[in-house]
Design a protein around this motif. Structure first.
Motif, PDB file in Angstrom:
ATOM      1  N   ASP A   1       6.094   2.007  -6.358  1.00  0.00           N
ATOM      2  CA  ASP A   1       6.588   0.750  -5.793  1.00  0.00           C
ATOM      3  C   ASP A   1       5.539  -0.363  -5.859  1.00  0.00           C
ATOM      4  O   ASP A   1       5.816  -1.502  -5.530  1.00  0.00           O
ATOM      5  N   LEU A   2       4.323   0.001  -6.241  1.00  0.00           N
ATOM      6  CA  LEU A   2       3.228  -0.967  -6.287  1.00  0.00           C
ATOM      7  C   LEU A   2       2.898  -1.321  -7.734  1.00  0.00           C
ATOM      8  O   LEU A   2       3.333  -0.632  -8.658  1.00  0.00           O
ATOM      9  N   LYS A   3       2.103  -2.374  -7.932  1.00  0.00           N
ATOM     10  CA  LYS A   3       1.740  -2.817  -9.283  1.00  0.00           C
ATOM     11  C   LYS A   3       0.517  -2.039  -9.787  1.00  0.00           C
ATOM     12  O   LYS A   3      -0.474  -2.629 -10.199  1.00  0.00           O
ATOM     13  N   ILE A   4       0.605  -0.708  -9.735  1.00  0.00           N
ATOM     14  CA  ILE A   4      -0.514   0.135 -10.138  1.00  0.00           C
ATOM     15  C   ILE A   4      -0.502   0.354 -11.650  1.00  0.00           C
ATOM     16  O   ILE A   4      -1.542   0.223 -12.316  1.00  0.00           O
TER      17      ILE A   4
ATOM     18  N   MET B   1      -5.660   3.300   7.483  1.00  0.00           N
ATOM     19  CA  MET B   1      -5.278   4.577   6.878  1.00  0.00           C
ATOM     20  C   MET B   1      -4.579   4.404   5.531  1.00  0.00           C
ATOM     21  O   MET B   1      -4.946   5.034   4.549  1.00  0.00           O
ATOM     22  N   GLU B   2      -3.574   3.521   5.486  1.00  0.00           N
ATOM     23  CA  GLU B   2      -2.837   3.325   4.238  1.00  0.00           C
ATOM     24  C   GLU B   2      -3.733   2.732   3.157  1.00  0.00           C
ATOM     25  O   GLU B   2      -3.665   3.135   1.995  1.00  0.00           O
ATOM     26  N   GLY B   3      -4.564   1.768   3.558  1.00  0.00           N
ATOM     27  CA  GLY B   3      -5.456   1.115   2.597  1.00  0.00           C
ATOM     28  C   GLY B   3      -6.450   2.104   1.997  1.00  0.00           C
ATOM     29  O   GLY B   3      -6.710   2.099   0.793  1.00  0.00           O
ATOM     30  N   GLU B   4      -7.000   2.972   2.862  1.00  0.00           N
ATOM     31  CA  GLU B   4      -7.964   3.976   2.415  1.00  0.00           C
ATOM     32  C   GLU B   4      -7.297   4.986   1.467  1.00  0.00           C
ATOM     33  O   GLU B   4      -7.852   5.344   0.423  1.00  0.00           O
ATOM     34  N   ALA B   5      -6.092   5.406   1.842  1.00  0.00           N
ATOM     35  CA  ALA B   5      -5.371   6.385   1.019  1.00  0.00           C
ATOM     36  C   ALA B   5      -5.068   5.791  -0.353  1.00  0.00           C
ATOM     37  O   ALA B   5      -5.212   6.453  -1.393  1.00  0.00           O
ATOM     38  N   THR B   6      -4.677   4.518  -0.366  1.00  0.00           N
ATOM     39  CA  THR B   6      -4.377   3.847  -1.630  1.00  0.00           C
ATOM     40  C   THR B   6      -5.642   3.713  -2.477  1.00  0.00           C
ATOM     41  O   THR B   6      -5.611   3.914  -3.697  1.00  0.00           O
ATOM     42  N   ALA B   7      -6.772   3.411  -1.826  1.00  0.00           N
ATOM     43  CA  ALA B   7      -8.048   3.281  -2.535  1.00  0.00           C
ATOM     44  C   ALA B   7      -8.432   4.613  -3.177  1.00  0.00           C
ATOM     45  O   ALA B   7      -8.866   4.655  -4.340  1.00  0.00           O
ATOM     46  N   MET B   8      -8.245   5.723  -2.429  1.00  0.00           N
ATOM     47  CA  MET B   8      -8.575   7.056  -2.947  1.00  0.00           C
ATOM     48  C   MET B   8      -7.705   7.385  -4.158  1.00  0.00           C
ATOM     49  O   MET B   8      -8.181   7.898  -5.171  1.00  0.00           O
ATOM     50  N   TYR B   9      -6.415   7.081  -4.024  1.00  0.00           N
ATOM     51  CA  TYR B   9      -5.466   7.325  -5.105  1.00  0.00           C
ATOM     52  C   TYR B   9      -5.854   6.547  -6.358  1.00  0.00           C
ATOM     53  O   TYR B   9      -5.883   7.104  -7.464  1.00  0.00           O
ATOM     54  N   LEU B  10      -6.223   5.266  -6.177  1.00  0.00           N
ATOM     55  CA  LEU B  10      -6.635   4.438  -7.320  1.00  0.00           C
ATOM     56  C   LEU B  10      -7.913   4.968  -7.955  1.00  0.00           C
ATOM     57  O   LEU B  10      -8.035   4.996  -9.186  1.00  0.00           O
TER      58      LEU B  10
ATOM     59  N   VAL C   1       0.861  -1.182   0.000  1.00  0.00           N
ATOM     60  CA  VAL C   1       0.000   0.000   0.000  1.00  0.00           C
ATOM     61  C   VAL C   1       0.894   1.226   0.000  1.00  0.00           C
ATOM     62  O   VAL C   1       2.047   1.160   0.400  1.00  0.00           O
ATOM     63  N   ILE C   2       0.306   2.317  -0.429  1.00  0.00           N
ATOM     64  CA  ILE C   2       1.039   3.584  -0.380  1.00  0.00           C
ATOM     65  C   ILE C   2       1.244   3.945   1.088  1.00  0.00           C
ATOM     66  O   ILE C   2       0.289   3.971   1.861  1.00  0.00           O
TER      67      ILE C   2
ATOM     68  N   PRO D   1       3.793   6.688   2.923  1.00  0.00           N
ATOM     69  CA  PRO D   1       4.938   7.610   2.923  1.00  0.00           C
ATOM     70  C   PRO D   1       5.875   7.365   4.109  1.00  0.00           C
ATOM     71  O   PRO D   1       7.087   7.491   3.983  1.00  0.00           O
ATOM     72  N   VAL D   2       5.300   6.979   5.261  1.00  0.00           N
ATOM     73  CA  VAL D   2       6.104   6.727   6.458  1.00  0.00           C
ATOM     74  C   VAL D   2       7.137   5.629   6.202  1.00  0.00           C
ATOM     75  O   VAL D   2       8.271   5.697   6.654  1.00  0.00           O
ATOM     76  N   ASP D   3       6.719   4.582   5.452  1.00  0.00           N
ATOM     77  CA  ASP D   3       7.631   3.490   5.145  1.00  0.00           C
ATOM     78  C   ASP D   3       8.355   3.698   3.813  1.00  0.00           C
ATOM     79  O   ASP D   3       9.024   2.789   3.322  1.00  0.00           O
ATOM     80  N   GLY D   4       8.186   4.884   3.233  1.00  0.00           N
ATOM     81  CA  GLY D   4       8.858   5.179   1.968  1.00  0.00           C
ATOM     82  C   GLY D   4       8.294   4.407   0.786  1.00  0.00           C
ATOM     83  O   GLY D   4       9.003   4.170  -0.198  1.00  0.00           O
ATOM     84  N   VAL D   5       7.019   3.989   0.869  1.00  0.00           N
ATOM     85  CA  VAL D   5       6.404   3.259  -0.247  1.00  0.00           C
ATOM     86  C   VAL D   5       5.495   4.199  -1.031  1.00  0.00           C
ATOM     87  O   VAL D   5       4.490   4.689  -0.510  1.00  0.00           O
ATOM     88  N   GLY D   6       5.868   4.493  -2.255  1.00  0.00           N
ATOM     89  CA  GLY D   6       5.065   5.341  -3.123  1.00  0.00           C
ATOM     90  C   GLY D   6       4.340   4.520  -4.164  1.00  0.00           C
ATOM     91  O   GLY D   6       4.565   3.316  -4.282  1.00  0.00           O
ATOM     92  N   PRO D   7       3.442   5.161  -4.955  1.00  0.00           N
ATOM     93  CA  PRO D   7       2.663   4.438  -5.980  1.00  0.00           C
ATOM     94  C   PRO D   7       3.553   3.664  -6.952  1.00  0.00           C
ATOM     95  O   PRO D   7       3.176   2.586  -7.413  1.00  0.00           O
TER      96      PRO D   7
END
Lengths: 201, 201
Positions: free
Chosen positions: B124-127, B150-159, B113-114, B116-122
């Motif tokens: 880094d994912l199979k988007i 929180m991360e899951g929701e943010a990723t869902a919004m981004y998608l 998931v996206i 930022p705290v763990d340094g994982v951006g879009p």
């Protein structure tokens, strides 16, 4: 995927991890998925380390400690006092005693303690080889350094009875160790005091 | 033993175990000693399972789920609905959805998931591969089944923002009270979502 839940190799690794003590199915699957995503050589390095373990590690024919050679470096060391044997439950206990840097005798690893609840009797431990070592002569003192808990004490008492007729001094570690604790986790100073204060059983 | 604490192969295995998540040095040495005393083939079987993992497991070129084949059995299955994609964070989430036996579409595994705290951006994912799948046409609906945190929701919004211009229906899993739970112990956010999503009886 249908009836099959995960690819067979993943299921199999999870199963193998689950066979390890303290690792449940959840932890096992976390470990498997971690390795799936880790750099390619990490699983290979762990696999290699596992293979080396059984290929290169043996038990010392004298003291039954784990070693790459038999006799082990301690038993082969002429500068150590072979008339003084420290009897411990496990190889990690040898590491703990060695850390004190004050014990210059040799060891004997029982590989467990007498525990009727777990179905472990004296015949499951390396007790007979210890007696045989003593019968061969040259041993002045046996320090019974089993853990200060119920099974460890019972095993120490049992050993004391066997050692008495053999004419060797049998001692135990001083009660500097808190009851219910584990020798493996003792700090050096406590262990050193316990060694210094050892008494006749 | 002197300066060396444990035989090198044992030290090495402890070190390798310690590299796994949630396994500290104490647990690692417990595992190594367990394997030293376990039946001879247990370490070998774990080693074999580790090797097979990286040799036999690959990622599906379509959905990026773990699989022994590419495309994976789900993507290769013509009886499944390829116009309906369920997007999940991890391969284990696919297993969870499959267990319902009510989802007959296909999957897309983001592998994270996206965060930022763990340094994982879009990136880094199979988007991007997901968007490419949709651009090729035939997809009606994307169910974004990231975790309800929180991360899951943010990723869902981004998608959702990326999916809007592509003309596919983007949905997410309902939020509400879990079956078998107790209203009294539900956290505020869950209860709020359950209220918002209330339906006619």
């Amino acid at each position: 995927m249908g009836s099959r839940v995960l690819p067979e190799p993943v299921e199999r690794l999870i199963e193998e991890f689950s066979r390890l003590p303290g690792i449940g199915p959840k932890t096992a699957s976390r470990l498997a998925f971690f390795l799936l995503r880790a750099p390619k050589n990490q699983a290979a390095q762990l696999a290699e380390a596992l293979q080396q373990l059984r290929e290169r590690i043996t038990f010392c024919e004298i003291c039954y400690n784990i070693s790459e050679t038999s006799p082990c470096p301690v038993c082969a060391d002429d500068t150590r006092d072979h008339g003084l044997i420290c009897v411990v439950e496990e190889p990690l206990d040898v590491v703990a005693v060695e850390r004190t840097r004050e014990f210059h005798g040799v060891y004997h690893v029982l590989h467990g303690v007498i525990s009727p609840v777990d179905g472990v009797g004296p015949e499951d431990l390396k007790i007979e080889p210890l007696l045989e070592r003593i019968r061969q002569g040259g041993v002045r003192e046996v320090i019974v350094a089993t853990n200060p808990n119920m099974e460890g004490e019972a095993t120490a008492m049992y050993l004391a009875q066997l050692l008495a007729p053999l004419g060797v001094r049998a001692t135990r570690l001083a009660r500097g160790l808190p009851m219910g604790s584990d020798l493996e986790y003792a700090d050096e100073i406590t262990l050193l005091r316990a060694l210094e204060g050892r008494r006749e059983i």
